[in-house]
Design an enzyme around this catalytic site. Structure first.
Site, PDB file in Angstrom:
ATOM      1  N   ASP A 111       0.796  -1.148   0.014  1.00  0.00           N
ATOM      2  CA  ASP A 111      -0.049   0.076  -0.026  1.00  0.00           C
ATOM      3  C   ASP A 111       0.918   1.215   0.116  1.00  0.00           C
ATOM      4  OD1 ASP A 111      -1.441   2.267   0.754  1.00  0.00           O
ATOM      5  OD2 ASP A 111      -2.837   0.787   1.855  1.00  0.00           O
ATOM      6  N   TYR A 125      -5.100  11.152  -3.785  1.00  0.00           N
ATOM      7  CA  TYR A 125      -5.413  12.526  -3.300  1.00  0.00           C
ATOM      8  C   TYR A 125      -4.481  13.062  -2.276  1.00  0.00           C
ATOM      9  CZ  TYR A 125      -7.699   9.178  -0.169  1.00  0.00           C
ATOM     10  OH  TYR A 125      -7.842   7.965   0.787  1.00  0.00           O
ATOM     11  N   ARG A 153       0.026  15.152  13.456  1.00  0.00           N
ATOM     12  CA  ARG A 153       0.738  14.650  12.336  1.00  0.00           C
ATOM     13  C   ARG A 153       0.759  15.897  11.597  1.00  0.00           C
ATOM     14  NH1 ARG A 153      -1.943  10.327   8.395  1.00  0.00           N
ATOM     15  NH2 ARG A 153      -3.157  12.147   8.118  1.00  0.00           N
TER      16      ARG A 153
END
Ligand SMILES: Cc1ncc(COP(=O)(O)O)c(C=O)c1O
Length: 401
Positions: free
Chosen positions: A201, A226, A375
């Site tokens: 992934d 995206y 994050r």
């Protein structure tokens, strides 16, 4: 000179020497420091005009003729070939369409079928226990469908867990929470030595660092568009099936778009050859062509240059955080070693949810991951060193106030 002035001056120097600095002008941005491109990339300035053309002329005037005349029908492979060099793949191996979740399903079940058809009674799927949840949910369902058991474990534990029972392994290139970069070449080689295929992934690595799919012999891979590829909210994902596996790839979602003769309207399914075997149904043309326009920002940009800037940005952010934030107030979860770092910095902070809300109010946008992670994603195409210094400074002020 105070520490702040020194770091601000350092940022100005780094910005002046930045060979990617001009690419920022290809995006629609404002004075906000946008460090959330690892969730939703910023809007490339060429996209609105292209989408307007697709809607008004291609759809509004040409209508059904656009499937041929505007290249709608072949868009999934054409755009796949555009993504290919960004992930180190030769042409003809990537098809764009559906969500990452759906492509994880196609890839993982396809991988297990490859392994089981090769014989040997393989009945165990290994999955990254730290994965983004959707991969884990889908792996659990894929295991049930293929008569396998599912074994979640840390990526570093994979080599020791491989055996003649291993049917497939599903791993993340970069951990979505911590930003840890996993050893794709080493883990791929280990899985192959056990005779099994691996699915990677790439959501948090494609567009941020070199992946080397062909070079490292990866079997199957998926990723979204995206984040670092800036394709827009919900833009279609992609599926990579290595060229020599394509004729054996047996998709669990065999729709009419991947039929050898889609307009033959036959009742019996006969798979097409090539990457388009990964297609399912009618492609989402508006999103797909917005993505195609977004990929123009990569013209003249190398992934190597992006990687070099990404590491410089995250190094500088960590340096500024160390200088500005009182010791012990946050703790970096992101590895210090470059070989283990993606393009984000994750800071553990007790009141992270509240801190991120206040940061956003002050024009520094990152995100919060439950329960205690701040994050910050660094998209080298549009984030500068001045942004980084300001983000760390505002973080320190927010934590103090
Ligand atoms: C690593 C990873 N895999 C899968 C997904 C899910 O993708 P989608 O919602 O497009 O199916 C995400 C979404 O952020 C992700 O970060």
């Amino acid at each position: 000179m105070s520490e702040t002035t020194e770091l601000a001056a350092g940022a100005a120097k780094l910005d002046a020497a930045d060979e990617l600095a001009a690419v920022r002008g290809k995006f629609v941005l404002d004075e906000v420091v946008y460090l959330d491109g690892n969730s939703l990339g910023a809007l490339p300035a060429a996209v609105p005009g292209r989408v307007e053309d697709v809607v008004r002329r291609q759809w509004g005037e040409l209508r059904i003729r656009s499937w041929d005349e505007s290249g709608w029908w072949t868009a999934p492979e054409r755009i796949g070939d555009r993504i290919a060099p960004l992930v180190g793949a030769a042409r003809g191996q990537i098809v764009v369409g559906d969500s990452t979740s759906v492509n994880v399903f196609k890839a993982l079940v396809g991988a297990v079928r490859l392994a089981q058809r090769a014989g040997g009674g393989r009945d165990e799927i290994l999955v990254d226990a730290t994965t983004f949840p959707t991969d884990g949910y889908i792996a659990e369902s894929a295991a049930r469908m293929t008569g396998c058991t599912l074994r979640p474990l840390e990526p570093a534990e994979v080599p020791g867990a491989l055996s003649g029972r291993t049917a497939a392994v599903l791993l993340n290139h970069v951990d979505y929470r911590t930003g840890r970069l996993h050893d794709l070449p080493g883990l791929t080689a280990a899985v192959h030595a056990a005779g099994a295929p691996v699915v990677w992934d790439l959501c948090h690595s494609a567009g941020a660092l070199p992946v080397g799919l062909d070079e490292h012999g990866v079997d199957l891979a998926v990723g979204c568009t995206y984040k670092y590829l800036n394709g827009g909210p919900g833009s279609p994902a992609y599926l990579y099936v290595r060229a020599d596996l394509q004729d054996r790839f047996d998709s669990p979602l065999p729709g009419w778009n991947s039929h050898a003769e889609p307009f033959g309207m036959r009742s019996a399914y006969e798979p097409a050859s090539g990457a388009l075997r990964g297609r399912v149904g009618t492609p989402d043309i508006l999103s797909m062509l917005a993505l195609e326009a977004a990929l123009d920002v990569w013209d003249g940009v190398t992934v190597e240059a992006v990687r070099a800037k990404s590491l410089a940005l995250t190094d500088f952010f960590l340096e500024c955080v160390r200088a500005y934030v009182p010791a012990g107030r946050v703790q970096s979860l992101t590895p210090a070693a470059h070989a283990e770092r993606g393009s984000q910095v994750a800071l553990r902070c007790e009141d992270a949810g509240d801190v991120m809300k206040r940061l956003i109010e002050r024009g520094v946008v990152g995100d919060f991951r439950h329960p205690d992670v701040l994050r910050f994603g660094f998209t080298p195409l549009y984030v500068g060193f001045g942004d980084v210094e300001r983000a760390a400074r505002v973080l320190a002020e927010t934590l103090a106030g």
